[in-house]
Design an enzyme around this catalytic site. Structure first.
Site, PDB file in Angstrom:
ATOM      1  N   CYS A   5       0.844  -1.200   0.000  1.00  0.00           N
ATOM      2  CA  CYS A   5       0.000   0.000   0.000  1.00  0.00           C
ATOM      3  C   CYS A   5       0.886   1.259   0.000  1.00  0.00           C
ATOM      4  CB  CYS A   5      -0.904  -0.017   1.229  1.00  0.00           C
ATOM      5  SG  CYS A   5      -1.766   1.541   1.490  1.00  0.00           S
ATOM      6  N   ASP A  31      -0.295  16.227  -1.882  1.00  0.00           N
ATOM      7  CA  ASP A  31      -0.584  15.280  -2.961  1.00  0.00           C
ATOM      8  C   ASP A  31       0.461  15.436  -4.058  1.00  0.00           C
ATOM      9  OD1 ASP A  31      -3.386  13.638  -3.886  1.00  0.00           O
ATOM     10  OD2 ASP A  31      -1.948  14.126  -5.455  1.00  0.00           O
ATOM     11  N   HIS A  47      -4.972   0.914   8.219  1.00  0.00           N
ATOM     12  CA  HIS A  47      -5.248   0.594   6.817  1.00  0.00           C
ATOM     13  C   HIS A  47      -6.664   0.054   6.674  1.00  0.00           C
ATOM     14  CE1 HIS A  47      -4.283  -0.690   2.681  1.00  0.00           C
ATOM     15  NE2 HIS A  47      -5.144  -1.649   2.955  1.00  0.00           N
ATOM     16  N   THR A  95      -7.910   5.539  -6.511  1.00  0.00           N
ATOM     17  CA  THR A  95      -6.719   4.846  -7.034  1.00  0.00           C
ATOM     18  C   THR A  95      -5.877   4.227  -5.927  1.00  0.00           C
ATOM     19  OG1 THR A  95      -5.476   6.916  -7.020  1.00  0.00           O
ATOM     20  CG2 THR A  95      -6.537   6.307  -9.090  1.00  0.00           C
ATOM     21  N   HIS A  98      -6.612   2.819   0.400  1.00  0.00           N
ATOM     22  CA  HIS A  98      -6.349   3.114   1.809  1.00  0.00           C
ATOM     23  C   HIS A  98      -7.087   4.427   2.045  1.00  0.00           C
ATOM     24  CE1 HIS A  98      -3.268   3.501   5.330  1.00  0.00           C
ATOM     25  NE2 HIS A  98      -4.200   4.449   5.481  1.00  0.00           N
ATOM     26  N   HIS A 100      -8.621   7.860   2.590  1.00  0.00           N
ATOM     27  CA  HIS A 100      -7.949   9.146   2.786  1.00  0.00           C
ATOM     28  C   HIS A 100      -8.925  10.263   2.449  1.00  0.00           C
ATOM     29  CE1 HIS A 100      -7.309   7.600  -1.275  1.00  0.00           C
ATOM     30  NE2 HIS A 100      -7.368   8.849  -1.687  1.00  0.00           N
TER      31      HIS A 100
HETATM   32  P1  5GP Z   1      -7.659   8.689  -4.877  1.00  0.00           P
HETATM   33  O1  5GP Z   1      -7.682   8.780  -6.369  1.00  0.00           O
HETATM   34  O2  5GP Z   1      -7.426   7.248  -4.437  1.00  0.00           O
HETATM   35  O3  5GP Z   1      -8.855   9.284  -4.218  1.00  0.00           O
HETATM   36  O4  5GP Z   1      -6.449   9.564  -4.394  1.00  0.00           O
HETATM   37  C1  5GP Z   1      -5.144   9.099  -4.300  1.00  0.00           C
HETATM   38  C2  5GP Z   1      -4.276  10.320  -4.305  1.00  0.00           C
HETATM   39  O5  5GP Z   1      -2.984   9.953  -3.871  1.00  0.00           O
HETATM   40  C3  5GP Z   1      -4.116  10.933  -5.697  1.00  0.00           C
HETATM   41  O6  5GP Z   1      -4.550  12.298  -5.649  1.00  0.00           O
HETATM   42  C4  5GP Z   1      -2.626  10.804  -5.997  1.00  0.00           C
HETATM   43  O7  5GP Z   1      -2.092  11.913  -6.681  1.00  0.00           O
HETATM   44  C5  5GP Z   1      -2.031  10.658  -4.607  1.00  0.00           C
HETATM   45  N1  5GP Z   1      -0.821   9.863  -4.600  1.00  0.00           N
HETATM   46  C6  5GP Z   1      -0.623   8.656  -5.185  1.00  0.00           C
HETATM   47  N2  5GP Z   1       0.629   8.208  -4.963  1.00  0.00           N
HETATM   48  C7  5GP Z   1       1.228   9.165  -4.207  1.00  0.00           C
HETATM   49  C8  5GP Z   1       2.551   9.277  -3.651  1.00  0.00           C
HETATM   50  O8  5GP Z   1       3.425   8.432  -3.802  1.00  0.00           O
HETATM   51  N3  5GP Z   1       2.819  10.413  -2.936  1.00  0.00           N
HETATM   52  C9  5GP Z   1       1.876  11.386  -2.729  1.00  0.00           C
HETATM   53  N4  5GP Z   1       2.248  12.442  -2.014  1.00  0.00           N
HETATM   54  N5  5GP Z   1       0.626  11.299  -3.234  1.00  0.00           N
HETATM   55  C10 5GP Z   1       0.312  10.205  -3.970  1.00  0.00           C
HETATM   56 ZN    ZN Z   2      -2.407   1.254   3.629  1.00  0.00          ZN
END
Ligand code: 5GP
Ligand code: ZN
Length: 112
Positions: A5, A31, A47, A95, A98, A100
């Site tokens: 994760c 982000d 998690h 994406t 976990h 958030h």
């Molecule tokens: P989701 O699309 O799951 O709601 O949001 C996941 C967010 O995590 C996305 O906005 C993506 O840019 C961010 N993200 C993914 N991988 C990383 C990472 O390695 N570092 C940081 N700081 N943000 C990440």
């Molecule tokens: Zn996690």
């Protein structure tokens, strides 16, 4: 904690990130792919993959996150208003599995 994760790896320091706040329950990081002038992500330490799998303990931490954000507006650069977003599942383009909370602000956001 889950081995593959991204957010658990960030918490363990295995993936670098810019941390703006952290305590025993959660962290707030920048982000990596900002969708607003300020785009932060608040990540509970526990998690839980999806908001629809949320436990009582997890929900309590989400409440603490929301409360803390309101007290950190200046430090986070979101005075003047902000948007909190939780994506659930495929249709919402989640994406990272976990849970958030996205924190968006620092500018006038687009109206829905
Ligand atoms: P989701 O699309 O799951 O709601 O949001 C996941 C967010 O995590 C996305 O906005 C993506 O840019 C961010 N993200 C993914 N991988 C990383 C990472 O390695 N570092 C940081 N700081 N943000 C990440
Ligand atoms: Zn996690």
């Amino acid at each position: 904690m889950v081995e593959d994760c991204v957010f658990c790896k960030i918490r363990k320091g295995e993936i670098p990130s810019t941390v703006l706040y952290s305590d025993d329950d959660f962290m707030i990081i920048k982000d990596i792919n900002p969708q607003a002038k300020i785009h932060l992500v608040a990540i509970p330490n526990i998690h839980v993959p999806y908001i629809d799998m949320m436990t009582e303990e997890g929900a309590c931490i989400l409440g603490k996150i929301i409360s803390k954000i309101s007290h950190l507006q200046e430090e986070l650069g979101i005075t003047g208003g902000y948007r909190l977003v939780v994506n659930q599942g495929e249709n919402a383009h989640q994406t990272v599995a976990h849970v958030h909370i996205h924190i968006l602000g620092g500018e006038k956001l687009k109206d829905f």
